[in-house]
Design a protein around this motif. Structure first.
Motif, mmCIF file in Angstrom:
data_model
loop_
_atom_site.group_PDB
_atom_site.id
_atom_site.type_symbol
_atom_site.label_atom_id
_atom_site.label_comp_id
_atom_site.label_asym_id
_atom_site.label_seq_id
_atom_site.Cartn_x
_atom_site.Cartn_y
_atom_site.Cartn_z
ATOM 1 N N LYS A 277 0.836 -1.173 0.000
ATOM 2 C CA LYS A 277 0.000 0.000 0.000
ATOM 3 C C LYS A 277 0.877 1.230 0.000
ATOM 4 N N THR A 278 1.041 1.784 -1.193
ATOM 5 C CA THR A 278 1.902 2.943 -1.385
ATOM 6 C C THR A 278 1.143 3.998 -2.168
ATOM 7 N N LEU A 279 1.352 5.250 -1.808
ATOM 8 C CA LEU A 279 0.699 6.371 -2.471
ATOM 9 C C LEU A 279 1.773 7.369 -2.881
ATOM 10 N N ALA A 280 1.684 7.845 -4.116
ATOM 11 C CA ALA A 280 2.612 8.879 -4.586
ATOM 12 C C ALA A 280 1.839 9.912 -5.382
ATOM 13 N N PHE A 281 2.225 11.174 -5.211
ATOM 14 C CA PHE A 281 1.628 12.235 -6.024
ATOM 15 C C PHE A 281 2.647 13.349 -6.181
ATOM 16 N N ALA A 282 2.434 14.171 -7.183
ATOM 17 C CA ALA A 282 3.343 15.280 -7.469
ATOM 18 C C ALA A 282 2.568 16.589 -7.496
ATOM 19 N N ARG A 283 3.253 17.652 -7.131
ATOM 20 C CA ARG A 283 2.694 19.002 -7.203
ATOM 21 C C ARG A 283 3.753 19.925 -7.783
ATOM 22 N N VAL A 284 3.310 20.872 -8.597
ATOM 23 C CA VAL A 284 4.197 21.873 -9.175
ATOM 24 C C VAL A 284 3.643 23.238 -8.817
ATOM 25 N N ASN A 285 4.530 24.106 -8.320
ATOM 26 C CA ASN A 285 4.145 25.470 -7.977
ATOM 27 C C ASN A 285 5.305 26.374 -8.382
ATOM 28 N N GLY A 286 5.126 27.064 -9.490
ATOM 29 C CA GLY A 286 6.197 27.936 -9.966
ATOM 30 C C GLY A 286 7.441 27.133 -10.293
ATOM 31 N N ALA A 287 8.544 27.488 -9.647
ATOM 32 C CA ALA A 287 9.822 26.845 -9.928
ATOM 33 C C ALA A 287 10.033 25.551 -9.149
ATOM 34 N N HIS A 288 9.093 25.158 -8.309
ATOM 35 C CA HIS A 288 9.273 23.981 -7.461
ATOM 36 C C HIS A 288 8.429 22.807 -7.937
ATOM 37 N N LYS A 289 9.077 21.642 -7.927
ATOM 38 C CA LYS A 289 8.389 20.384 -8.203
ATOM 39 C C LYS A 289 8.555 19.525 -6.963
ATOM 40 N N VAL A 290 7.459 19.009 -6.418
ATOM 41 C CA VAL A 290 7.524 18.184 -5.217
ATOM 42 C C VAL A 290 6.815 16.867 -5.491
ATOM 43 N N ILE A 291 7.474 15.771 -5.101
ATOM 44 C CA ILE A 291 6.888 14.437 -5.203
ATOM 45 C C ILE A 291 6.799 13.889 -3.785
ATOM 46 N N VAL A 292 5.609 13.482 -3.372
ATOM 47 C CA VAL A 292 5.395 12.901 -2.049
ATOM 48 C C VAL A 292 5.101 11.422 -2.224
ATOM 49 N N VAL A 293 5.811 10.588 -1.474
ATOM 50 C CA VAL A 293 5.607 9.142 -1.517
ATOM 51 C C VAL A 293 5.434 8.665 -0.082
ATOM 52 N N SER A 294 4.352 7.946 0.182
ATOM 53 C CA SER A 294 4.089 7.394 1.515
ATOM 54 C C SER A 294 3.719 5.931 1.386
ATOM 55 N N GLN A 295 4.112 5.157 2.400
ATOM 56 C CA GLN A 295 3.721 3.750 2.406
ATOM 57 C C GLN A 295 3.053 3.445 3.741
ATOM 58 N N PHE A 296 2.084 2.542 3.687
ATOM 59 C CA PHE A 296 1.199 2.295 4.823
ATOM 60 C C PHE A 296 1.237 0.841 5.285
ATOM 61 N N THR A 297 2.448 0.300 5.435
ATOM 62 C CA THR A 297 2.595 -1.035 6.003
ATOM 63 C C THR A 297 3.593 -0.945 7.151
ATOM 64 N N ASN A 298 3.630 -1.983 7.970
ATOM 65 C CA ASN A 298 4.517 -1.963 9.131
ATOM 66 C C ASN A 298 5.878 -2.607 8.837
ATOM 67 N N ALA A 299 6.258 -2.701 7.575
ATOM 68 C CA ALA A 299 7.550 -3.248 7.174
ATOM 69 C C ALA A 299 8.237 -2.279 6.222
ATOM 70 N N GLU A 300 9.571 -2.274 6.256
ATOM 71 C CA GLU A 300 10.324 -1.475 5.304
ATOM 72 C C GLU A 300 9.969 -1.916 3.886
ATOM 73 N N LYS A 301 9.933 -0.957 2.974
ATOM 74 C CA LYS A 301 9.529 -1.278 1.608
ATOM 75 C C LYS A 301 10.459 -0.592 0.617
ATOM 76 N N ARG A 302 10.948 -1.367 -0.362
ATOM 77 C CA ARG A 302 11.759 -0.816 -1.449
ATOM 78 C C ARG A 302 10.873 -0.696 -2.681
ATOM 79 N N ILE A 303 10.932 0.471 -3.303
ATOM 80 C CA ILE A 303 10.142 0.683 -4.515
ATOM 81 C C ILE A 303 10.975 1.412 -5.560
ATOM 82 N N ARG A 304 10.570 1.266 -6.794
ATOM 83 C CA ARG A 304 11.100 2.078 -7.888
ATOM 84 C C ARG A 304 9.935 2.930 -8.368
ATOM 85 N N LEU A 305 10.000 4.212 -8.094
ATOM 86 C CA LEU A 305 8.961 5.143 -8.507
ATOM 87 C C LEU A 305 9.213 5.545 -9.946
#
Length: 86
Positions: free
Chosen positions: A1-29
């Motif tokens: 269970k992983t969620l990712a989204f991006a936002r752009v505001n002017g000169a800034h690009k932000v990507i937020v990635v969150s995971q909702f399990t109780n174990a470490e998780k490796r992902i390739r976004l």
């Protein structure tokens, strides 16, 4: 269970990635080619900074778009920022 989204505001690009399990998780976004073009990214812009920890990640660009390898802690998040002209 992983969620990712991006936002752009002017000169800034932000990507937020969150995971909702109780174990470490490796992902390739994956970031689609269309977004890479819309954001004006190029091969010189390969470092992304996590605004929470200050850790640096590599953005790999190729003809299919971009990707970032992440390791997320249990119930963890990263807030990744790029700036135009980096």
């Amino acid at each position: 269970k992983t969620l990712a989204f991006a936002r752009v505001n002017g000169a800034h690009k932000v990507i937020v990635v969150s995971q909702f399990t109780n174990a470490e998780k490796r992902i390739r976004l994956s970031i689609p080619t269309e977004e890479i073009k819309n954001w004006g990214l190029n091969a010189d812009q390969t470092e992304i900074k996590d605004l929470i920890t200050g850790a640096l990640y590599s953005l790999k660009l190729d003809q299919r778009g971009g990707s970032i390898d992440l390791t997320l802690s249990p119930f963890g998040s990263v807030v990744l920022e790029l700036q135009y002209g980096n």
